[in-house]
Design a protein around this motif. Structure first.
Motif, mmCIF file in Angstrom:
data_model
loop_
_atom_site.group_PDB
_atom_site.id
_atom_site.type_symbol
_atom_site.label_atom_id
_atom_site.label_comp_id
_atom_site.label_asym_id
_atom_site.label_seq_id
_atom_site.Cartn_x
_atom_site.Cartn_y
_atom_site.Cartn_z
ATOM 1 N N MET A 1 -1.699 71.574 -78.103
ATOM 2 C CA MET A 1 -3.134 71.309 -78.141
ATOM 3 C C MET A 1 -3.851 72.606 -78.497
ATOM 4 O O MET A 1 -3.761 73.600 -77.784
ATOM 5 C CB MET A 1 -3.613 70.792 -76.781
ATOM 6 N N HIS A 2 -4.558 72.611 -79.625
ATOM 7 C CA HIS A 2 -5.241 73.810 -80.081
ATOM 8 C C HIS A 2 -6.511 74.039 -79.262
ATOM 9 O O HIS A 2 -7.037 73.137 -78.609
ATOM 10 C CB HIS A 2 -5.588 73.685 -81.561
ATOM 11 N N SER A 3 -7.023 75.269 -79.334
ATOM 12 C CA SER A 3 -8.229 75.604 -78.577
ATOM 13 C C SER A 3 -9.411 74.739 -78.998
ATOM 14 O O SER A 3 -10.254 74.384 -78.173
ATOM 15 C CB SER A 3 -8.561 77.088 -78.747
ATOM 16 N N THR A 4 -9.476 74.380 -80.293
ATOM 17 C CA THR A 4 -10.577 73.527 -80.747
ATOM 18 C C THR A 4 -10.486 72.132 -80.131
ATOM 19 O O THR A 4 -11.510 71.533 -79.782
ATOM 20 C CB THR A 4 -10.577 73.419 -82.280
ATOM 21 N N GLU A 5 -9.276 71.610 -79.971
ATOM 22 C CA GLU A 5 -9.099 70.299 -79.345
ATOM 23 C C GLU A 5 -9.468 70.354 -77.868
ATOM 24 O O GLU A 5 -10.091 69.423 -77.337
ATOM 25 C CB GLU A 5 -7.650 69.834 -79.514
ATOM 26 N N ILE A 6 -9.071 71.443 -77.202
ATOM 27 C CA ILE A 6 -9.429 71.605 -75.787
ATOM 28 C C ILE A 6 -10.943 71.688 -75.642
ATOM 29 O O ILE A 6 -11.535 71.074 -74.747
ATOM 30 C CB ILE A 6 -8.758 72.859 -75.202
ATOM 31 N N HIS A 7 -11.584 72.440 -76.542
ATOM 32 C CA HIS A 7 -13.043 72.582 -76.492
ATOM 33 C C HIS A 7 -13.715 71.220 -76.670
ATOM 34 O O HIS A 7 -14.662 70.884 -75.942
ATOM 35 C CB HIS A 7 -13.505 73.547 -77.581
ATOM 36 N N THR A 8 -13.236 70.442 -77.628
ATOM 37 C CA THR A 8 -13.790 69.105 -77.859
ATOM 38 C C THR A 8 -13.611 68.227 -76.629
ATOM 39 O O THR A 8 -14.524 67.497 -76.223
ATOM 40 C CB THR A 8 -13.112 68.448 -79.073
ATOM 41 N N TYR A 9 -12.431 68.299 -76.023
ATOM 42 C CA TYR A 9 -12.158 67.508 -74.819
ATOM 43 C C TYR A 9 -13.111 67.894 -73.691
ATOM 44 O O TYR A 9 -13.691 67.026 -73.022
ATOM 45 C CB TYR A 9 -10.710 67.712 -74.386
ATOM 46 N N LEU A 10 -13.289 69.203 -73.465
ATOM 47 C CA LEU A 10 -14.169 69.660 -72.393
ATOM 48 C C LEU A 10 -15.607 69.206 -72.627
ATOM 49 O O LEU A 10 -16.286 68.732 -71.703
ATOM 50 C CB LEU A 10 -14.123 71.187 -72.287
ATOM 51 N N HIS A 11 -16.071 69.360 -73.866
ATOM 52 C CA HIS A 11 -17.452 68.986 -74.189
ATOM 53 C C HIS A 11 -17.674 67.495 -73.922
ATOM 54 O O HIS A 11 -18.669 67.103 -73.292
ATOM 55 C CB HIS A 11 -17.752 69.325 -75.645
ATOM 56 N N ARG A 12 -16.739 66.672 -74.372
ATOM 57 C CA ARG A 12 -16.896 65.232 -74.169
ATOM 58 C C ARG A 12 -16.758 64.870 -72.694
ATOM 59 O O ARG A 12 -17.497 64.025 -72.179
ATOM 60 C CB ARG A 12 -15.865 64.465 -75.009
ATOM 61 N N PHE A 13 -15.825 65.502 -71.997
ATOM 62 C CA PHE A 13 -15.623 65.203 -70.575
ATOM 63 C C PHE A 13 -16.910 65.429 -69.787
ATOM 64 O O PHE A 13 -17.344 64.569 -69.013
ATOM 65 C CB PHE A 13 -14.502 66.074 -70.007
ATOM 66 N N PHE A 14 -17.533 66.593 -69.980
ATOM 67 C CA PHE A 14 -18.710 66.915 -69.173
ATOM 68 C C PHE A 14 -19.942 66.126 -69.610
ATOM 69 O O PHE A 14 -20.725 65.680 -68.765
ATOM 70 C CB PHE A 14 -18.978 68.417 -69.206
ATOM 71 N N THR A 15 -20.136 65.944 -70.908
ATOM 72 C CA THR A 15 -21.309 65.192 -71.346
ATOM 73 C C THR A 15 -21.214 63.730 -70.918
ATOM 74 O O THR A 15 -22.224 63.133 -70.514
ATOM 75 C CB THR A 15 -21.488 65.283 -72.868
ATOM 76 N N GLU A 16 -20.025 63.151 -70.973
ATOM 77 C CA GLU A 16 -19.879 61.755 -70.571
ATOM 78 C C GLU A 16 -20.005 61.583 -69.064
ATOM 79 O O GLU A 16 -20.227 60.470 -68.581
ATOM 80 C CB GLU A 16 -18.541 61.199 -71.061
ATOM 81 N N ASN A 17 -19.869 62.679 -68.320
ATOM 82 C CA ASN A 17 -20.047 62.618 -66.868
ATOM 83 C C ASN A 17 -21.377 63.229 -66.441
ATOM 84 O O ASN A 17 -21.533 63.667 -65.289
ATOM 85 C CB ASN A 17 -18.875 63.321 -66.169
ATOM 86 N N ASP A 18 -22.341 63.250 -67.392
ATOM 87 C CA ASP A 18 -23.734 63.635 -67.113
ATOM 88 C C ASP A 18 -23.896 65.076 -66.658
ATOM 89 O O ASP A 18 -24.852 65.412 -65.951
ATOM 90 C CB ASP A 18 -24.353 62.695 -66.065
ATOM 91 N N CYS A 19 -22.967 65.949 -67.041
ATOM 92 C CA CYS A 19 -23.090 67.377 -66.736
ATOM 93 C C CYS A 19 -23.740 68.069 -67.938
ATOM 94 O O CYS A 19 -23.223 67.998 -69.054
ATOM 95 C CB CYS A 19 -21.722 67.996 -66.451
ATOM 96 N N GLU A 20 -24.856 68.739 -67.704
ATOM 97 C CA GLU A 20 -25.610 69.357 -68.792
ATOM 98 C C GLU A 20 -24.884 70.586 -69.346
ATOM 99 O O GLU A 20 -24.425 71.447 -68.590
ATOM 100 C CB GLU A 20 -26.995 69.770 -68.294
ATOM 101 N N ILE A 21 -24.772 70.646 -70.674
ATOM 102 C CA ILE A 21 -24.242 71.837 -71.335
ATOM 103 C C ILE A 21 -25.406 72.813 -71.485
ATOM 104 O O ILE A 21 -26.302 72.610 -72.303
ATOM 105 C CB ILE A 21 -23.635 71.505 -72.711
ATOM 106 N N LEU A 22 -25.421 73.868 -70.690
ATOM 107 C CA LEU A 22 -26.547 74.801 -70.684
ATOM 108 C C LEU A 22 -26.576 75.651 -71.948
ATOM 109 O O LEU A 22 -27.625 75.845 -72.552
ATOM 110 C CB LEU A 22 -26.480 75.697 -69.444
ATOM 111 N N HIS A 23 -25.441 76.170 -72.334
ATOM 112 C CA HIS A 23 -25.330 76.903 -73.593
ATOM 113 C C HIS A 23 -23.854 77.089 -73.917
ATOM 114 O O HIS A 23 -22.977 76.852 -73.081
ATOM 115 C CB HIS A 23 -26.058 78.259 -73.542
ATOM 116 N N GLY A 24 -23.596 77.522 -75.145
ATOM 117 C CA GLY A 24 -22.218 77.712 -75.571
ATOM 118 C C GLY A 24 -22.101 77.650 -77.078
ATOM 119 O O GLY A 24 -23.084 77.462 -77.799
#
Length: 259
Positions: A1-24
């Motif tokens: 699993m490449h870092s880009t795939e992990i990043h995509t997974y993390l972004h989707r995981f938190f946004t779908e669970n209503d956690c705000e992405i403050l910056h990044g």
């Protein structure tokens, strides 16, 4: 699993669970956890017990998760996330607890023309190669339920799409020709072939190391017949340590209607 795939997974995981992405950016995320997610992943039950007992205003934690440390400068602090890291393993477990299978629709623009969405089944597999060492690889594979076409790195394919658990209006969902159950069977066959194509020299190395240590054990107990119980215990422990094993776990999956 490449870092880009992990990043995509993390972004989707938190946004779908209503956690705000403050910056990044594409290399890190700073996330404001919800109360529920803080309770699930931050391991501070005494804090929450106290806050709830005195009825104080809660203060859920913020997390900075770094997926590519090499690309960051200025000494940014946070958790480095990679395949095999405790935090990523924890999020996989939370995903399982909250539901492994989803049904999502790609949003379409508002117009008077009817849009057509095609059904896909996508599955994220975690494959563990285990002997005296362990290597884990995440594979994301999707299959078109109309044509049978298979797409690897499916998570990246859907990662940038606007998905919702509600279908848009003026949308026609193509009926699938391949049933989801049959699609899962096909994906299992695909992941088996992918594993067979991996470099399996580690199996030979593990067995070679196993034989070497077994020879040392046999030499140590040479001439003792019958062998004592401690010999059998050490032999079983050696087998447990060195015997090559490949395990496949489904992290999550879903039925996706895409343009």
């Amino acid at each position: 699993m490449h870092s880009t795939e992990i990043h995509t997974y993390l972004h989707r995981f938190f946004t779908e669970n209503d956690c705000e992405i403050l910056h990044g950016n594409e290399h890190y995320l700073t996330v404001q956890l919800t109360i529920d997610m803080d309770k699930r992943i931050m391991n501070r039950p005494f804090y929450w017990r106290y806050i709830e007992s005195v009825n104080e205003i809660p203060n859920p934690a913020q997390l900075t998760l770094i997926t590519d440390m090499k690309q960051l400068q200025n000494g940014m602090k946070g958790e480095v996330i990679h395949l095999g890291s405790p935090r990523l393993h924890q999020l996989f477990q939370v995903t399982k607890e909250m539901g492994q299978f989803v049904k999502l629709y790609e949003r379409v623009g508002a117009n008077n023309e009817q849009q057509i969405l095609t059904p896909w089944v996508g599955v994220n597999y975690k494959v563990s190669f285990t002997s005296h060492q362990t290597k884990e690889i995440l594979y994301s594979i999707g299959i078109n339920l109309m044509t049978g076409a298979v797409v690897k790195e499916f998570q990246e394919t859907i990662g940038m799409r606007d998905l919702s658990d509600q279908s848009s209006e003026q949308v026609f969902h193509l009926p699938f020709i391949i049933t989801p159950v049959r699609a899962l069977d096909r994906l299992d066959a695909v992941i088996t072939k992918v594993i067979e194509g991996e470099d399996l020299t580690w199996v030979e190395e593990a067995e070679k190391r196993w034989r070497k240590d077994q020879a040392v054990l046999d030499y140590f107990y040479e001439g003792q017949e019958p062998k004592p119980e401690c010999y059998e215990m050490e032999k079983r422990a050696m087998e447990e340590r060195f015997k090559p094993r490949i395990t496949v776990d489904v992290v999550n999956g879903g039925l996706f209607y895409l343009k």
